[in-house]
Design a protein around this motif. Sequence first.
Motif, PDB file in Angstrom:
ATOM      1  N   LEU A 134      -4.773  -1.218  -7.421  1.00 51.28           N
ATOM      2  CA  LEU A 134      -6.083  -0.586  -7.327  1.00 51.28           C
ATOM      3  C   LEU A 134      -5.928   0.718  -6.570  1.00 51.28           C
ATOM      4  CD1 LEU A 134      -9.292  -0.699  -7.403  1.00 51.28           C
ATOM      5  CD2 LEU A 134      -9.111  -1.817  -5.149  1.00 51.28           C
ATOM      6  N   ALA A 135      -6.493   1.803  -7.112  1.00 47.79           N
ATOM      7  CA  ALA A 135      -6.462   3.092  -6.421  1.00 47.79           C
ATOM      8  C   ALA A 135      -7.685   3.210  -5.525  1.00 47.79           C
ATOM      9  CB  ALA A 135      -6.428   4.234  -7.419  1.00 47.79           C
ATOM     10  N   LEU A 136      -7.467   3.492  -4.242  1.00 51.63           N
ATOM     11  CA  LEU A 136      -8.572   3.727  -3.323  1.00 51.63           C
ATOM     12  C   LEU A 136      -9.139   5.121  -3.579  1.00 51.63           C
ATOM     13  CD1 LEU A 136      -7.064   2.151  -0.080  1.00 51.63           C
ATOM     14  CD2 LEU A 136      -8.606   1.103  -1.754  1.00 51.63           C
ATOM     15  N   PRO A 137     -10.305   5.458  -3.015  1.00 46.03           N
ATOM     16  CA  PRO A 137     -10.942   6.747  -3.314  1.00 46.03           C
ATOM     17  C   PRO A 137     -10.006   7.934  -3.099  1.00 46.03           C
ATOM     18  CG  PRO A 137     -12.473   5.342  -2.133  1.00 46.03           C
ATOM     19  CD  PRO A 137     -11.165   4.613  -2.153  1.00 46.03           C
ATOM     20  N   ALA A 138     -10.163   8.931  -3.945  1.00 49.20           N
ATOM     21  CA  ALA A 138      -9.305  10.128  -3.904  1.00 49.20           C
ATOM     22  C   ALA A 138      -9.334  10.758  -2.520  1.00 49.20           C
ATOM     23  CB  ALA A 138      -9.767  11.131  -4.954  1.00 49.20           C
ATOM     24  N   GLY A 139      -8.180  11.221  -2.080  1.00 44.75           N
ATOM     25  CA  GLY A 139      -8.076  11.890  -0.791  1.00 44.75           C
ATOM     26  C   GLY A 139      -7.767  10.970   0.370  1.00 44.75           C
ATOM     27  N   GLU A 140      -7.802   9.660   0.145  1.00 51.12           N
ATOM     28  CA  GLU A 140      -7.483   8.724   1.219  1.00 51.12           C
ATOM     29  C   GLU A 140      -6.014   8.354   1.150  1.00 51.12           C
ATOM     30  OE1 GLU A 140     -10.099   5.531   2.096  1.00 51.12           O
ATOM     31  OE2 GLU A 140     -11.876   6.556   1.326  1.00 51.12           O
ATOM     32  N   GLN A 141      -5.321   8.516   2.263  1.00 48.36           N
ATOM     33  CA  GLN A 141      -3.908   8.200   2.351  1.00 48.36           C
ATOM     34  C   GLN A 141      -3.709   6.991   3.257  1.00 48.36           C
ATOM     35  OE1 GLN A 141      -2.284  11.857   3.866  1.00 48.36           O
ATOM     36  NE2 GLN A 141      -2.314  12.857   1.862  1.00 48.36           N
ATOM     37  N   VAL A 142      -2.616   6.289   3.046  1.00 48.97           N
ATOM     38  CA  VAL A 142      -2.265   5.158   3.904  1.00 48.97           C
ATOM     39  C   VAL A 142      -0.991   5.542   4.644  1.00 48.97           C
ATOM     40  CG1 VAL A 142      -1.691   2.709   4.041  1.00 48.97           C
ATOM     41  CG2 VAL A 142      -3.294   3.522   2.285  1.00 48.97           C
ATOM     42  N   ALA A 143      -1.110   5.732   5.951  1.00 54.60           N
ATOM     43  CA  ALA A 143      -0.002   6.235   6.749  1.00 54.60           C
ATOM     44  C   ALA A 143       0.534   5.195   7.721  1.00 54.60           C
ATOM     45  CB  ALA A 143      -0.448   7.480   7.518  1.00 54.60           C
ATOM     46  N   ALA A 155       0.864  -1.183   0.000  1.00 55.39           N
ATOM     47  CA  ALA A 155       0.000   0.000   0.000  1.00 55.39           C
ATOM     48  C   ALA A 155       0.892   1.221   0.000  1.00 55.39           C
ATOM     49  CB  ALA A 155      -0.914   0.016   1.221  1.00 55.39           C
ATOM     50  N   THR A 156       0.471   2.264  -0.718  1.00 56.50           N
ATOM     51  CA  THR A 156       1.288   3.468  -0.836  1.00 56.50           C
ATOM     52  C   THR A 156       0.670   4.616  -0.044  1.00 56.50           C
ATOM     53  OG1 THR A 156       0.206   4.535  -2.735  1.00 56.50           O
ATOM     54  CG2 THR A 156       1.755   2.746  -3.206  1.00 56.50           C
ATOM     55  N   GLY A 157       1.478   5.619   0.203  1.00 56.25           N
ATOM     56  CA  GLY A 157       1.017   6.771   0.961  1.00 56.25           C
ATOM     57  C   GLY A 157      -0.177   7.461   0.336  1.00 56.25           C
ATOM     58  N   ARG A 158      -0.261   7.451  -0.993  1.00 55.28           N
ATOM     59  CA  ARG A 158      -1.347   8.146  -1.676  1.00 55.28           C
ATOM     60  C   ARG A 158      -2.526   7.246  -2.018  1.00 55.28           C
ATOM     61  NH1 ARG A 158       2.070  12.260  -5.704  1.00 55.28           N
ATOM     62  NH2 ARG A 158       3.245  13.280  -4.027  1.00 55.28           N
ATOM     63  N   GLY A 159      -2.569   6.065  -1.399  1.00 56.40           N
ATOM     64  CA  GLY A 159      -3.779   5.261  -1.494  1.00 56.40           C
ATOM     65  C   GLY A 159      -3.841   4.269  -2.635  1.00 56.40           C
ATOM     66  N   VAL A 160      -2.710   3.796  -3.129  1.00 60.12           N
ATOM     67  CA  VAL A 160      -2.695   2.705  -4.099  1.00 60.12           C
ATOM     68  C   VAL A 160      -2.430   1.408  -3.339  1.00 60.12           C
ATOM     69  CG1 VAL A 160      -1.515   1.693  -6.092  1.00 60.12           C
ATOM     70  CG2 VAL A 160      -1.900   4.160  -5.987  1.00 60.12           C
ATOM     71  N   VAL A 161      -3.253   0.392  -3.597  1.00 57.04           N
ATOM     72  CA  VAL A 161      -3.074  -0.922  -2.987  1.00 57.04           C
ATOM     73  C   VAL A 161      -2.818  -1.917  -4.105  1.00 57.04           C
ATOM     74  CG1 VAL A 161      -4.120  -2.731  -1.591  1.00 57.04           C
ATOM     75  CG2 VAL A 161      -4.568  -0.336  -1.048  1.00 57.04           C
ATOM     76  N   THR A 177      -6.693  -8.910   2.977  1.00 57.87           N
ATOM     77  CA  THR A 177      -5.707  -7.922   3.394  1.00 57.87           C
ATOM     78  C   THR A 177      -6.415  -6.707   3.987  1.00 57.87           C
ATOM     79  OG1 THR A 177      -4.104  -8.626   1.745  1.00 57.87           O
ATOM     80  CG2 THR A 177      -3.870  -6.381   2.575  1.00 57.87           C
ATOM     81  N   ALA A 178      -5.984  -6.294   5.187  1.00 59.85           N
ATOM     82  CA  ALA A 178      -6.592  -5.153   5.874  1.00 59.85           C
ATOM     83  C   ALA A 178      -5.734  -3.916   5.676  1.00 59.85           C
ATOM     84  CB  ALA A 178      -6.747  -5.447   7.360  1.00 59.85           C
ATOM     85  N   VAL A 179      -6.391  -2.821   5.320  1.00 59.77           N
ATOM     86  CA  VAL A 179      -5.741  -1.539   5.111  1.00 59.77           C
ATOM     87  C   VAL A 179      -6.563  -0.481   5.831  1.00 59.77           C
ATOM     88  CG1 VAL A 179      -5.009   0.183   3.417  1.00 59.77           C
ATOM     89  CG2 VAL A 179      -4.856  -2.253   2.855  1.00 59.77           C
ATOM     90  N   ALA A 180      -5.906   0.372   6.599  1.00 56.98           N
ATOM     91  CA  ALA A 180      -6.579   1.502   7.246  1.00 56.98           C
ATOM     92  C   ALA A 180      -6.063   2.780   6.598  1.00 56.98           C
ATOM     93  CB  ALA A 180      -6.326   1.518   8.743  1.00 56.98           C
ATOM     94  N   THR A 181      -6.933   3.519   5.947  1.00 55.77           N
ATOM     95  CA  THR A 181      -6.554   4.799   5.366  1.00 55.77           C
ATOM     96  C   THR A 181      -6.848   5.913   6.375  1.00 55.77           C
ATOM     97  OG1 THR A 181      -8.681   5.414   4.380  1.00 55.77           O
ATOM     98  CG2 THR A 181      -7.284   3.890   3.128  1.00 55.77           C
ATOM     99  N   THR A 182      -6.623   7.149   5.976  1.00 50.89           N
ATOM    100  CA  THR A 182      -6.900   8.276   6.853  1.00 50.89           C
ATOM    101  C   THR A 182      -8.397   8.563   6.972  1.00 50.89           C
ATOM    102  OG1 THR A 182      -6.459   9.681   4.929  1.00 50.89           O
ATOM    103  CG2 THR A 182      -4.687   9.431   6.538  1.00 50.89           C
ATOM    104  N   ARG A 183      -9.220   7.721   6.340  1.00 49.85           N
ATOM    105  CA  ARG A 183     -10.674   7.917   6.422  1.00 49.85           C
ATOM    106  C   ARG A 183     -11.478   6.650   6.677  1.00 49.85           C
ATOM    107  NH1 ARG A 183     -12.373  12.931   4.477  1.00 49.85           N
ATOM    108  NH2 ARG A 183     -10.712  14.177   3.516  1.00 49.85           N
ATOM    109  N   ALA A 184     -10.940   5.473   6.378  1.00 50.22           N
ATOM    110  CA  ALA A 184     -11.756   4.257   6.440  1.00 50.22           C
ATOM    111  C   ALA A 184     -10.893   3.021   6.639  1.00 50.22           C
ATOM    112  CB  ALA A 184     -12.577   4.114   5.166  1.00 50.22           C
TER     113      ALA A 184
END
Length: 480
Positions: free
Chosen positions: A216-225, A197-203, A235-242
Amino acid sequence: MRLALPMRAAVLAAAALLALPSAPAGAAAAPYAPLPPHNPYAGPDGTATMHGDTGSSDATPLPGPPAGSLGSHRTALASACPTVLVGADGYPVALCTEIFGRTPTVHLLDPAGGGSLAELSLPKGSLLGGVYAYLDHQDRLVAVDGNRDLVRVGHRRTAGGGWQLTVDSRLSLAGAVPDGDAVTGVSPDWQGRVWFATGRGVVGTADDRTGAVRALALPAGEQVANSISTAPEGTAVATTRASYLLTADADGTPRIAWRQPYDRGPGRKPGQLSWGTGSTPTFFGPRTGTDYLTIVDNAAPTVNLLVYRTADGSPVCSVPVLRAGGSGSENSPIAAGNAVFVASTYGYPYPALPEGAGASVPASGTYYGGLSRVDVRADGSGCDLVWDNKVRSAAVPRLSTADGLIHTVLRRPVIPGTYGTSELDPYDYAEIDPATGKVVRTEWLGSGFLFDTLQMVGSIAPGGVVLQGTTTGVVRIAAG
């Protein structure tokens, strides 16, 4: 957990020893099982990833130091070392970032003394590319370097009897990771692919056996930190929104199985490094070890532990936590069986913040500390807060199911009874009773910047040894 180091923007009175009573083997550990199932493409459970296993339980089947006296030794590496892993051969592998130059560097450590036996520099890029990594089933460190290459770093003896580290394989992810973006987390799935997963929300997934990379690009504005977690279910991913659970098609193309938004609050809290959850999502559960998935949100003024059913993402509970101390967390929860433990980082004095972190809301906060335990009810109908305290954990805690204790490092104030922090603060290794939240044993490690554990993870190695990264190297804690 996500790391803030001096190089993350620049990159980044001895305690009394309390006797620990002996207990029958396994007696205290029974409530904290099972752990997530072993991933066949990862190293030993408890030491294969920053968070112990690919499910990110932050628990280990290995015991910490035995009862009796303790000793510690710091290996100075002129680097911050957030990731210290141990393979099946017993050799620790540390992924560090140099203080001067900010270069990610892999160190092979001596299991007996902790010294560096060999080192290998990797191309630098995003700092998180030099933080999150794992050991595969051949004891090779798997990471993404600054060139956006997925690399596997092995170690072996030289003809002269020494040790060397080598890049055994390399696969470019540049076609899936855009220019200016960087990989944040990596973890293997049960088919042998590496999820990233990338900082700008590509998984995406990468298969370095075939060269296939899918994204796969996650919705715009979601970051993975923070890092990511894998289990047989996905696979579990927590973005800055979901929070997300993703699966893959036969060719490796990621698909969203479910998505659950959470309360990200009015802004980044002091003691956090981005605006959103600070959690690497954690799989846990009393039946399969992956029945549930949990994170901590960023609600204000009090954060909540959120638990979802892995199968469909349906909510199990939302429980306010860290109410006694500072209510905010940059760390991944510990979870095992029905129990979840959350440590506060609210107000932790990171020496620097990531670029783009923005002002915190509020502008500053006191580092009170805090640790909470929440149990999921046996029937899955909800969750209950068991205890809540002001333990000042300065590291990501680790639960041992073998000795039934939580292992961490405490940051004490120079003036007892206060909550101030300074560059002279003392640091203690500590063991905590998970049933009560009480500290049952401590050992002074040192004072000042050299010993700052900066909310990094400690790994429990075979033989009852704790290897704890600091801003300047690795501290080895063992019987002594």
